[in-house]
Design an enzyme around this catalytic site. Structure first.
Site, PDB file in Angstrom:
ATOM      1  N   TYR A 130       0.831  -1.211   0.000  1.00  0.00           N
ATOM      2  CA  TYR A 130       0.000   0.000   0.000  1.00  0.00           C
ATOM      3  C   TYR A 130       0.869   1.267   0.000  1.00  0.00           C
ATOM      4  CZ  TYR A 130      -3.693  -3.245   1.654  1.00  0.00           C
ATOM      5  OH  TYR A 130      -4.567  -4.293   1.812  1.00  0.00           O
TER       6      TYR A 130
ATOM      7  N   LYS B 119       1.460  -6.692   6.013  1.00  0.00           N
ATOM      8  CA  LYS B 119       1.464  -7.927   5.209  1.00  0.00           C
ATOM      9  C   LYS B 119       2.723  -8.033   4.359  1.00  0.00           C
ATOM     10  CE  LYS B 119      -3.460  -6.981   4.699  1.00  0.00           C
ATOM     11  NZ  LYS B 119      -3.650  -5.564   4.410  1.00  0.00           N
TER      12      LYS B 119
ATOM     13  N   HIS C 163       0.152 -11.859   2.056  1.00  0.00           N
ATOM     14  CA  HIS C 163      -0.851 -11.069   1.325  1.00  0.00           C
ATOM     15  C   HIS C 163      -1.653 -11.904   0.320  1.00  0.00           C
ATOM     16  CE1 HIS C 163      -1.605  -6.565   0.427  1.00  0.00           C
ATOM     17  NE2 HIS C 163      -2.680  -7.267   0.147  1.00  0.00           N
TER      18      HIS C 163
END
Ligand SMILES: NC(=O)c1ccc[n+]([C@@H]2O[C@H](COP(=O)([O-])OP(=O)(O)OC[C@H]3O[C@@H](n4cnc5c(N)ncnc54)[C@H](OP(=O)(O)O)[C@@H]3O)[C@@H](O)[C@H]2O)c1
Length: 274
Positions: free
Chosen positions: A48, A73, A106
């Site tokens: 992210y 993650k 993930h």
């Protein structure tokens, strides 16, 4: 806030705050707003690219570290034992923390076939006390079965796409039987069609609540963990205001009936990008 107890005895807030698709600088303000509102569980990920921004908000908050529940993650390109250990150190540094509460794989990326090695690194981090709980995302039944057969420390949860149009009933049943929580990503269908669904709107009107609040309530009453994302202050508050009403059994059944097994995101077996 409702807390659930994971299979290792740790407590986790059932409602948290997700930050996918939030820019690094915006993540600081959004997480600060979420913490002010009362959320204490934050869900980020290396991919992210906002762990630094999240970390800044965590540093500035008056909420004590022990009351926070921070998840990150390991990304697909960092899978494998040694790579995961390195990626974890890097995530921790960006977050400015000395442990995380939950570290997740993930995606299983079955084509590369290295999620078992990756998970062994998570087990090491868990045994070393650098992560308080470990788990997975996007694991289908066959990945979970293999993981459970080969791991020492069972995952506390499986974070998967889940909302009224993708109820994940088979996965939920398997997870419940194996003492693994389901955590819903895109719990609001990314603010999409589910929120415009006639049934959801009708129930929302009857309850004097918003469609998003009804959907979050459906997840909570199904014992699912939820991590809605918003960068809009009023929605951050709205999504937290879900503990003062209950859906009836009939309303829950009506929402269950909306399932179409319709995904918005990738199927885990097809998500083999690195
Ligand atoms: N493990 C994985 O593979 C994976 C994949 C995807 C997501 N996740 C995690 O799950 C979290 C949540 O999923 P998500 O971000 O995909 O989707 P989501 O939480 O279902 O929906 C977020 C979208 O809905 C809008 N929204 C939020 N609250 C609303 C409300 N009360 N009324 C109307 N619209 C509302 C948001 O808009 P605004 O922001 O503009 O307000 C945003 O566009 C992510 O942030 C991430 O942490 C994990």
């Amino acid at each position: 806030m409702d807390f659930i107890t994971l299979n290792n005895g740790k407590k986790m807030p059932q409602l948290g705050f997700g930050v996918w698709q939030v820019e690094d600088d915006q993540a600081t303000a959004s997480v600060a707003k979420a913490l002010e509102t009362g959320y204490t569980s934050i869900d980020t990920a290396m991919i992210y690219k906002n762990e630094k921004g999240v970390g800044k908000a965590l540093k500035e908050t008056s909420v004590p570290r022990e009351d926070l529940f921070i998840t990150t993650k390991v990304w697909n390109s960092d899978q494998g034992y040694e790579n995961t250990l390195r990626a974890f150190d890097e995530s921790l540094e960006r977050l400015g923390l000395d442990y995380v509460d939950l570290y997740l794989i993930h995606w299983p990326t079955p084509e590369f076939d290295n999620y078992i090695d990756t998970y062994k690194a998570l087990e090491k981090l868990y045994k070393d006390g650098r992560v308080k709980s470990i788990g997975v995302c996007n694991f289908e039944l066959e990945h979970l079965e293999r993981l459970l057969a080969e791991c020492e420390v069972p995952p506390v949860l499986n974070q998967v796409e889940c909302h009224p149009y993708l109820a994940q009933n088979a996965l939920k049943e398997f997870c419940t039987l194996n003492n693994i929580f389901v955590e819903a990503w895109s719990p609001l269908d990314q603010g999409g069609e589910v929120l415009k669904d006639e049934t959801i709107q009708k129930i929302a009107e009857a309850k004097g609540k918003s469609p998003a609040q009804v959907v979050l309530r459906w997840h909570l009453q199904n014992d699912t963990i939820v991590i809605p994302k918003s960068v809009t202050p009023s929605r951050i508050e709205e999504n937290f205001d879900v503990f003062d009403f209950e859906l009836t059994e009939a309303e829950m059944n009506e929402i269950d009936g909306l399932n179409k097994d319709r995904r918005k995101g990738a199927h885990p077996n097809e998500m083999n990008v690195r």
